[in-house]
Design a protein around this motif. Structure first.
Motif, mmCIF file in Angstrom:
data_model
loop_
_atom_site.group_PDB
_atom_site.id
_atom_site.type_symbol
_atom_site.label_atom_id
_atom_site.label_comp_id
_atom_site.label_asym_id
_atom_site.label_seq_id
_atom_site.Cartn_x
_atom_site.Cartn_y
_atom_site.Cartn_z
ATOM 1 N N ASP A 141 -76.087 -55.697 85.173
ATOM 2 C CA ASP A 141 -74.831 -55.234 85.754
ATOM 3 C C ASP A 141 -74.345 -54.015 84.977
ATOM 4 O O ASP A 141 -73.933 -54.126 83.829
ATOM 5 C CB ASP A 141 -73.807 -56.377 85.677
ATOM 6 N N SER A 142 -74.392 -52.860 85.623
ATOM 7 C CA SER A 142 -74.133 -51.621 84.891
ATOM 8 C C SER A 142 -72.664 -51.505 84.487
ATOM 9 O O SER A 142 -72.330 -50.810 83.533
ATOM 10 C CB SER A 142 -74.548 -50.416 85.740
ATOM 11 N N ASN A 143 -71.781 -52.231 85.200
ATOM 12 C CA ASN A 143 -70.360 -52.172 84.866
ATOM 13 C C ASN A 143 -70.007 -52.919 83.581
ATOM 14 O O ASN A 143 -68.975 -52.679 82.979
ATOM 15 C CB ASN A 143 -69.544 -52.833 85.984
ATOM 16 N N GLY A 144 -70.826 -53.888 83.216
ATOM 17 C CA GLY A 144 -70.504 -54.725 82.057
ATOM 18 C C GLY A 144 -69.289 -55.601 82.279
ATOM 19 O O GLY A 144 -68.521 -55.877 81.361
ATOM 20 N N VAL A 145 -69.078 -56.061 83.529
ATOM 21 C CA VAL A 145 -67.882 -56.846 83.855
ATOM 22 C C VAL A 145 -68.228 -58.311 84.104
ATOM 23 O O VAL A 145 -67.550 -59.208 83.625
ATOM 24 C CB VAL A 145 -67.184 -56.244 85.103
ATOM 25 N N SER A 146 -69.292 -58.545 84.847
ATOM 26 C CA SER A 146 -69.579 -59.885 85.329
ATOM 27 C C SER A 146 -71.030 -60.251 85.014
ATOM 28 O O SER A 146 -71.935 -59.458 85.257
ATOM 29 C CB SER A 146 -69.351 -59.891 86.845
ATOM 30 N N ALA A 147 -71.234 -61.437 84.454
ATOM 31 C CA ALA A 147 -72.590 -61.834 84.041
ATOM 32 C C ALA A 147 -72.957 -63.189 84.641
ATOM 33 O O ALA A 147 -72.096 -64.040 84.853
ATOM 34 C CB ALA A 147 -72.660 -61.915 82.522
ATOM 35 N N PHE A 148 -74.255 -63.369 84.904
ATOM 36 C CA PHE A 148 -74.760 -64.664 85.361
ATOM 37 C C PHE A 148 -75.302 -65.440 84.169
ATOM 38 O O PHE A 148 -75.965 -64.870 83.306
ATOM 39 C CB PHE A 148 -75.921 -64.461 86.343
ATOM 40 N N VAL A 405 -58.942 -54.040 97.919
ATOM 41 C CA VAL A 405 -58.929 -52.595 97.619
ATOM 42 C C VAL A 405 -57.483 -52.133 97.570
ATOM 43 O O VAL A 405 -56.608 -52.704 98.234
ATOM 44 C CB VAL A 405 -59.704 -51.750 98.664
ATOM 45 N N TRP A 406 -57.218 -51.103 96.758
ATOM 46 C CA TRP A 406 -55.872 -50.544 96.647
ATOM 47 C C TRP A 406 -55.983 -49.085 96.211
ATOM 48 O O TRP A 406 -56.948 -48.697 95.548
ATOM 49 C CB TRP A 406 -55.014 -51.364 95.682
ATOM 50 N N PRO A 407 -54.998 -48.267 96.604
ATOM 51 C CA PRO A 407 -55.158 -46.819 96.480
ATOM 52 C C PRO A 407 -54.795 -46.194 95.124
ATOM 53 O O PRO A 407 -54.721 -44.982 95.059
ATOM 54 C CB PRO A 407 -54.244 -46.278 97.590
ATOM 55 N N ASP A 408 -54.581 -46.971 94.069
ATOM 56 C CA ASP A 408 -54.285 -46.338 92.775
ATOM 57 C C ASP A 408 -55.538 -46.362 91.922
ATOM 58 O O ASP A 408 -56.252 -47.358 91.910
ATOM 59 C CB ASP A 408 -53.178 -47.099 92.040
ATOM 60 N N MET A 409 -55.759 -45.276 91.184
ATOM 61 C CA MET A 409 -57.023 -45.142 90.456
ATOM 62 C C MET A 409 -56.857 -45.312 88.950
ATOM 63 O O MET A 409 -57.780 -45.041 88.199
ATOM 64 C CB MET A 409 -57.652 -43.764 90.748
ATOM 65 N N GLU A 410 -55.656 -45.774 88.506
ATOM 66 C CA GLU A 410 -55.414 -45.684 87.057
ATOM 67 C C GLU A 410 -56.107 -46.759 86.202
ATOM 68 O O GLU A 410 -56.021 -46.686 84.990
ATOM 69 C CB GLU A 410 -53.909 -45.656 86.739
ATOM 70 N N HIS A 411 -56.759 -47.732 86.828
ATOM 71 C CA HIS A 411 -57.416 -48.753 86.012
ATOM 72 C C HIS A 411 -58.926 -48.560 85.992
ATOM 73 O O HIS A 411 -59.469 -47.822 86.796
ATOM 74 C CB HIS A 411 -57.050 -50.144 86.526
ATOM 75 N N LYS A 412 -59.544 -49.267 85.030
ATOM 76 C CA LYS A 412 -61.000 -49.113 84.923
ATOM 77 C C LYS A 412 -61.686 -50.474 85.112
ATOM 78 O O LYS A 412 -61.021 -51.528 85.039
ATOM 79 C CB LYS A 412 -61.366 -48.493 83.576
ATOM 80 N N ALA A 413 -62.988 -50.404 85.341
ATOM 81 C CA ALA A 413 -63.769 -51.628 85.522
ATOM 82 C C ALA A 413 -63.521 -52.570 84.346
ATOM 83 O O ALA A 413 -63.544 -52.142 83.193
ATOM 84 C CB ALA A 413 -65.251 -51.286 85.610
ATOM 85 N N GLY A 414 -63.262 -53.836 84.654
ATOM 86 C CA GLY A 414 -63.029 -54.819 83.592
ATOM 87 C C GLY A 414 -61.561 -55.105 83.332
ATOM 88 O O GLY A 414 -61.232 -56.070 82.650
#
Ligand code: SAH
Ligand code: SF4
Ligand code: F3S
Length: 436
Positions: A141-148, A405-414
């Motif tokens: 997972d390239s995002n490093g957010v969710s793992a199995f 989905v939501w239209p603000d971009m201020e957060h990052k993955a995780g």
């Protein structure tokens, strides 16, 4: 370093296994590439669950062979369930150098070392003990957010249509110490969500620890992390598991509970060890403990001798439960299974397809209705990144597994954010970010 390219097909277990394979081979001088044309070794981790899954991979073997012809010396490996099922049939094509079944990955370094054009290497031995518990997976997972995290292997439920017990062998549970350790490792490397994987998680058993105990342990060891799991079996899911889910805020309220059919006659023939009434009782129990719990399912249309009456039972069951999501398939006979040996595959393809389409149309409506019920609600969402459809929006899943989905971009993955649902489509909740 040699370059290793692996394509992964099939279920989440295969994704977890590919991560184990990269880890095992990294110790033997292989590094991962995502570019097949650069690879010294090209592998596919494969699935046998339906015929079209296998057909797709047979097509890929032709592509791999094309690479081999252009770059002699390239090795091609077929791993996973199809390797286990087809064995030497794969090497007999002359296009495959390595065949390794799901319990044989520790032997891959040796197989790779010994493989050469004209001398294919095979290991399809199944094991009663192998769980790869000591291997620290290389996360894909390239995002490093969710793992199995794989908690068990194999399956002991011989459902009559299913090839998995033959390709994955007998059920065995992994040592819970190593599971908890892996979950804590994920947390300290920044992961925010883990999914505990098994073909039938409710039959997890290691020493005196059952699945409810494991779930509690992981949830309490990693309080900042979301916990998911799959797959639950209607015959085994216990109230104890539901109680643990309801009493730990970090366990997501979503249960994947494959029903397969709404007809008792079909369920019996499928060798599912529950009835329609039992399934509905389990759904009622889930909702008693967690009124907001999402329930998804798998279903098979057109199993052997299925009548219009049986099919209608599936439609009415879907309606009665109001599933939030479903994976829907038509029956595909698998050689060697009990159904293939005992029952003729006698529902004509056009009838299977029509019934499947009816189920899909119904589920599309149910998914939309389920999403509409969420309008006005607030959810905590784990940010995955920009939405694929609209990169000017962020997306992530709510605890109930619905895509927001939501239209603000201020957060990052995780990041965890709170959103309010304003509108929806059948597939997505359209949200706004909440300030608090
Ligand atoms: N262990 C899980 C399912 C694993 S296979 C469980 O018991 O629910 C995933 C899904 O593939 C199954 O739930 C079933 O719906 C579908 N499936 C399995 N064998 C199939 C077959 N022969 N034809 C069509 N669908 C099949
Ligand atoms: Fe297949 Fe049944 Fe085992 Fe699931 S529980 S993997 S459907 S045999
Ligand atoms: Fe397919 Fe094997 Fe998974 S048959 S669904 S990859 S267990």
């Amino acid at each position: 370093m040699k370059k290793l390219y692996i394509e992964t097909y099939g279920c989440q277990m295969n994704v977890a296994d590919t991560e184990v394979i990269f880890s095992l081979l990294a110790k033997h001088g292989y590094e991962r590439t995502e570019d097949m044309s650069q690879a010294d070794v090209i592998m596919a981790n494969t699935c046998s669950v339906r015929d079209n899954a296998e057909q797709r991979i047979l097509g890929r073997i032709e592509q791999f062979h094309f690479q081999k012809k252009q770059r002699p010396g390239v090795l091609v490996g077929i791993l996973g369930c199809m390797a286990e099922r087809l064995k030497t049939d794969l090497t007999d094509t002359g296009k495959v150098d390595i065949v390794a079944g799901p319990d044989a990955y520790r032997s891959l370094p040796v197989l790779l070392q010994n493989a050469a054009p004209g001398t294919p290497q095979i290991n399809v031995e199944l094991s009663r003990e192998e769980t790869y518990a000591d291997i620290k997976p290389v996360r894909l997972d390239s995002n490093g957010v969710s793992a199995f995290i794989s908690i068990m292997r194999g399956c002991n439920n011989v459902c009559s249509y299913c090839v998995v017990p033959y390709t994955r062998g007998a059920e065995r549970s992994r040592d819970f110490h190593s599971i908890v350790r892996e979950a804590c490792d994920c947390a300290s490397s920044g992961y925010k969500e883990v999914t505990l994987l098994g073909q039938n998680v409710d039959s997890y058993h290691y020493e005196d620890c059952n699945f409810a105990g494991l779930l509690r342990m992981v949830a309490e060891a990693c309080p900042g992390m979301r916990i998911r799991f799959s797959t639950s079996n209607p015959q085994d899911i216990s109230d104890e598991v539901l109680q643990v889910m309801a009493s730990h805020a970090n366990i997501c309220h979503h249960i994947h509970l494959p029903v397969q059919s709404g007809s008792d006659r079909m369920l019996e023939k499928m060798r599912r060890r529950y009835t329609r009434a039992w399934y509905l009782d389990r759904v009622a129990a889930i909702r008693r403990y967690m009124p907001d719990c999402a329930i998804s399912t798998d279903v098979i249309a057109g199993f052997c001798s299925e009548t219009e009456e049986d099919h209608k039972d599936t439609l009415t069951l879907f309606e009665e439960v109001g599933f939030d999501a479903a994976y829907m398939f038509y029956y595909s006979e698998r050689p060697g299974t009990l159904a293939a040996r005992k029952y003729p595959d006698d529902v004509p393809q056009e009838v299977k397809s029509r019934r499947l389409e009816e189920i899909i149309a119904l589920q599309n409506r149910l998914s939309l209705e389920s999403n509409k019920r969420d309008i006005g609600k607030r959810f905590q969402v784990l940010v995955e990144g920009p939405s694929k459809r609209n990169p000017a929006q962020l997306c992530g899943r709510a605890g109930n597994n619905k895509m927001c989905v939501w239209p603000d971009m201020e957060h990052k993955a995780g990041d965890f954010v709170n959103v309010e649902v304003l509108d929806c489509t059948q597939a997505t909740l359209l949200c706004r970010l909440c300030e608090d």
